[in-house]
Design a protein around this motif. Sequence first.
Motif, mmCIF file in Angstrom:
data_model
loop_
_atom_site.group_PDB
_atom_site.id
_atom_site.type_symbol
_atom_site.label_atom_id
_atom_site.label_comp_id
_atom_site.label_asym_id
_atom_site.label_seq_id
_atom_site.Cartn_x
_atom_site.Cartn_y
_atom_site.Cartn_z
ATOM 1 N N CYS A 7 -21.087 3.643 -18.269
ATOM 2 C CA CYS A 7 -20.400 4.932 -18.321
ATOM 3 C C CYS A 7 -20.054 5.295 -19.761
ATOM 4 O O CYS A 7 -20.206 6.440 -20.173
ATOM 5 N N MET A 74 -24.189 12.585 -14.435
ATOM 6 C CA MET A 74 -23.681 12.202 -13.119
ATOM 7 C C MET A 74 -23.816 10.696 -12.915
ATOM 8 O O MET A 74 -22.948 10.071 -12.305
ATOM 9 N N LEU A 75 -24.875 10.099 -13.427
ATOM 10 C CA LEU A 75 -25.033 8.652 -13.352
ATOM 11 C C LEU A 75 -23.905 7.952 -14.096
ATOM 12 O O LEU A 75 -23.352 6.962 -13.618
ATOM 13 N N ILE A 78 -20.687 8.256 -11.984
ATOM 14 C CA ILE A 78 -20.714 7.337 -10.833
ATOM 15 C C ILE A 78 -20.460 5.905 -11.294
ATOM 16 O O ILE A 78 -19.701 5.159 -10.664
ATOM 17 N N MET A 81 -16.750 5.619 -11.961
ATOM 18 C CA MET A 81 -15.943 5.526 -10.739
ATOM 19 C C MET A 81 -16.084 4.153 -10.104
ATOM 20 O O MET A 81 -15.120 3.600 -9.590
ATOM 21 N N LEU A 82 -17.276 3.585 -10.125
ATOM 22 C CA LEU A 82 -17.474 2.260 -9.557
ATOM 23 C C LEU A 82 -16.818 1.176 -10.408
ATOM 24 O O LEU A 82 -16.450 0.117 -9.903
#
Length: 84
Positions: A7, A74-75, A78, A81-82
């Motif tokens: 991220c 977006m990757l 995600i 968030m993970l």
Amino acid sequence: MLLYFTCLKITCVSIAILLQYTAPIYVILASPFLLNEKIGKESIAALFIAITGVFLIVRPEDGLSGMELTGTYMLGMIAGMLSG
């Protein structure tokens, strides 16, 4: 840690740090199912405010209409968030 650094590489530092520290949101969402706790009105209001704040900070600069569900941005979100 791998998801956090992914991220961080794809998005920016502020988004990566914000998304990594969203664990209390996940705890509030999972506690009724895992711990059989009841969620009060105050917790629901705080959850709504927290999710709204995260969304307003993380969203792309060109607004809601330009938000794509694919792509590297977006990757990165995600992965962030993970990592939380």
